[in-house]
Design an enzyme around this catalytic site. Sequence first.
Site, PDB file in Angstrom:
ATOM      1  N   HIS A   1      -8.521   8.209   9.332  1.00 45.55           N
ATOM      2  CA  HIS A   1      -8.433   6.903   8.659  1.00 45.55           C
ATOM      3  C   HIS A   1      -8.001   7.081   7.202  1.00 45.55           C
ATOM      4  O   HIS A   1      -7.025   6.482   6.744  1.00 45.55           O
ATOM      5  CB  HIS A   1      -9.793   6.209   8.724  1.00 45.55           C
ATOM      6  CG  HIS A   1      -9.843   4.893   8.014  1.00 45.55           C
ATOM      7  ND1 HIS A   1      -9.757   3.694   8.677  1.00 45.55           N
ATOM      8  CD2 HIS A   1      -9.943   4.584   6.702  1.00 45.55           C
ATOM      9  CE1 HIS A   1      -9.796   2.707   7.801  1.00 45.55           C
ATOM     10  NE2 HIS A   1      -9.920   3.223   6.584  1.00 45.55           N
ATOM     11  N   GLU A   2      -8.720   7.926   6.486  1.00 46.46           N
ATOM     12  CA  GLU A   2      -8.413   8.103   5.065  1.00 46.46           C
ATOM     13  C   GLU A   2      -7.059   8.774   4.886  1.00 46.46           C
ATOM     14  O   GLU A   2      -6.341   8.505   3.923  1.00 46.46           O
ATOM     15  CB  GLU A   2      -9.519   8.897   4.363  1.00 46.46           C
ATOM     16  CG  GLU A   2     -10.895   8.218   4.392  1.00 46.46           C
ATOM     17  CD  GLU A   2     -10.893   6.776   3.895  1.00 46.46           C
ATOM     18  OE1 GLU A   2     -10.019   6.398   3.089  1.00 46.46           O
ATOM     19  OE2 GLU A   2     -11.767   5.993   4.344  1.00 46.46           O
TER      20      GLU A   2
ATOM     21  N   HIS B   1       0.090   6.236   3.308  1.00 44.65           N
ATOM     22  CA  HIS B   1       0.587   4.974   2.736  1.00 44.65           C
ATOM     23  C   HIS B   1       0.923   5.185   1.249  1.00 44.65           C
ATOM     24  O   HIS B   1       1.894   4.642   0.739  1.00 44.65           O
ATOM     25  CB  HIS B   1      -0.501   3.911   2.903  1.00 44.65           C
ATOM     26  CG  HIS B   1      -0.031   2.493   2.805  1.00 44.65           C
ATOM     27  ND1 HIS B   1      -0.906   1.439   2.724  1.00 44.65           N
ATOM     28  CD2 HIS B   1       1.204   1.957   2.753  1.00 44.65           C
ATOM     29  CE1 HIS B   1      -0.214   0.312   2.642  1.00 44.65           C
ATOM     30  NE2 HIS B   1       1.067   0.585   2.654  1.00 44.65           N
TER      31      HIS B   1
ATOM     32  N   HIS C   1      -4.454   6.151   4.906  1.00 44.22           N
ATOM     33  CA  HIS C   1      -4.291   5.561   3.566  1.00 44.22           C
ATOM     34  C   HIS C   1      -3.475   6.506   2.674  1.00 44.22           C
ATOM     35  O   HIS C   1      -2.612   6.079   1.911  1.00 44.22           O
ATOM     36  CB  HIS C   1      -5.648   5.366   2.888  1.00 44.22           C
ATOM     37  CG  HIS C   1      -6.431   4.183   3.374  1.00 44.22           C
ATOM     38  ND1 HIS C   1      -5.912   2.918   3.429  1.00 44.22           N
ATOM     39  CD2 HIS C   1      -7.729   4.070   3.779  1.00 44.22           C
ATOM     40  CE1 HIS C   1      -6.852   2.073   3.861  1.00 44.22           C
ATOM     41  NE2 HIS C   1      -7.960   2.752   4.093  1.00 44.22           N
TER      42      HIS C   1
HETATM   43 ZN   LIG Z   1      -9.827   2.108   4.815  1.00 44.17          ZN
END
Ligand SMILES: [Zn+2]
Length: 691
Positions: free
Chosen positions: A479-480, A486, A483
Amino acid sequence: MSREPLKTDAPADGNPLLEPWTGPFEAPPFDRVEPRHFRPAFDAALDEARREIDAVAADPEPPTFTNTIEALERGGRRLDKAASVFFNLAGAHTNDELQAIERAIAPILARHRSDTYLNEALFKRIDALKTSAGKLGLTAEQSRVLDRYHLDFTRAGAGAPPEIKPRLKAISERLATLAAEFGQHVLKDENDWLMLLDEADVDGLPDFLVASAARIAADRGHPGKYAITLARSSVEPFLQFSPRRDLRERAFRAWTARGENGGLTDNRAIAGEMARLRAERARLLGYETYAHYRLADTMAKTPQAALDLLESVWAPAVASAARDEEALQAIAVGEGGNFRVAPWDWRYLTEKRRRHEFAFDEGELKPYLSLDRMIEAAFYAANRLFGLEFVERFDLKLYHPDVRAWEVRGAGGEPKALFLGDYFARPSKRSGAWMSSFRGQQKLDEPRLPIVVNVMNFARAAEGEASLLSVDEARTLFHEFGHALHGMLSDVTYPRISGTHVAGDFVEFPSQLFEHWIQAPEMLRRFALHHETGEAMPEALIDKLLAARRFNQGFATVEYTASALVDLKLHLEPEPSGLDVVAFEREELERIGMPEAIAMRHRTPHFQHIFSGGYSAAYYSYLWSEVLDADGFEAFEETGDIFDTGLAQRLEKFVYAAGGARDYDEAYRAFRGRSPSPAALFRKRGLAAGA
Ligand SMILES: [Zn+2]
């Protein structure tokens, strides 16, 4: 341009925060930064930023995109540098000195923001540009940036009647101070609590947990004992595995009482005051409530749209959790337990049920999920999808010996970013997991490469041993890292819309989407390797793991959605003066029919997302983004190739590289070929729509 070039003459005086950073990647010189450098750096950088802004506002030339918006985008660089180092350390490696600076600097920075946004001459220029936007010959990205600026200013009170501006400023400053205190209180409650255990108390716990409990005890000065802390990586496995109901209850009560213990770290009054101030600010700016204000610039656009989504999953989730609870109650009774399932029993009994129904326990998976392999897996997926290469750098001086660094290269071998990974829990780190940046990507003048960090709170292994993750932790790592991608793949010109500077309910899309790859069978086959033997996870275990994905989703959806609903409802109160947030929480949970055996994922007195983390009235964002990630990953599954080149290219172009350069609905459609459908979310969670 007619105006004088700005002087950048802030005295450096050997302050590393104010000097140019000339090392590899122009990374911050962490080895030379000391707490005493921050105040003078902030003072000088703020002074410089103010002069830059005043110069733009006082420019005698008529406003142009270049002399106004681009000039603002160029400004404040030193302030950004000092602030990024400071706030990253304040979250990941703090101490008393940094905490004192944080409390002092938060209102000063808030005042600087207010002064900027409420600068009338400046707003006049932006407003004039916005009015004539159609005639300026702007690129699509430039007009997005201009829109953002105009919105940032009007939402902060520019253009509002002058008599309310002092009050808006005062509210911003007070909110900044309260948010800093709120987070510090939670950290203190977590650090102060320790449950010391003897040999007999750890009977029945899996080896990894006994080992980590022994290490925590030793670190805290109790060698030979065992200890559980309130870090999620310590308390959650304890609740999952400890057969001692009395100890589970003790740990659970302490965990859910963070921020609510009376005394100096109590957050109840702070949360109440913050809710009241937020509502007042929204009212002054012409919004019905804070939630209306907050959601006006999101994908959801209105609180009602967010509420509709949350309420659509609530009933099916409660129904699913009720079926789970019956099964758990039967297990408790079967073991001779004479009690109703309580919140401190849920994880423990669920673990037993998992063993009954799927014939495996979490402990069996862990040896296959080593931290190093999971990092490798994340890099591999980023390589297959986006062509990135990761080369570890051992020569950089970072802010803690645990932090690792990788140079990230693009498909053509060109440098793309610096990625830092800070994986282990320690008392100087706040709880949770997050991505942050030391520098964002932009190419306004020359290309500036991003420096991105992932911070986790995994339990550290003993010297020389592999750190092993739970399935949840492996997912959090992905998940991280989503990010982080991104931030690192960002390819825009302007800082205002770079990387993760997107709407709050869109920002979780790239991160949640990336989680899907670690749950793909071909990824597990390749990377879920036994940490000692190197053997692949047996196929039967992979099958069980995948079959169990929807297991306990009623619980997960209930604990999350309850938190999201309380957050939204709290911020839909038009005038919450004198609000007792705990009573409010209790009443709201009663109203929605919260199952007694499940607690909120984050109770209000320690709900850092909404009181110190930027998710106020927006905790729903995770579910909103999940509609996108569930639907988006199905696009890959439909092609039969989870690394499908065409889709991956569109995903990079319209999502990971695009920052806020496009309207989010449009970006999604450009990637997917159609609008998202919530059906995939219900399928993913195994919830019957409309049940
Ligand atoms: Zn998040």
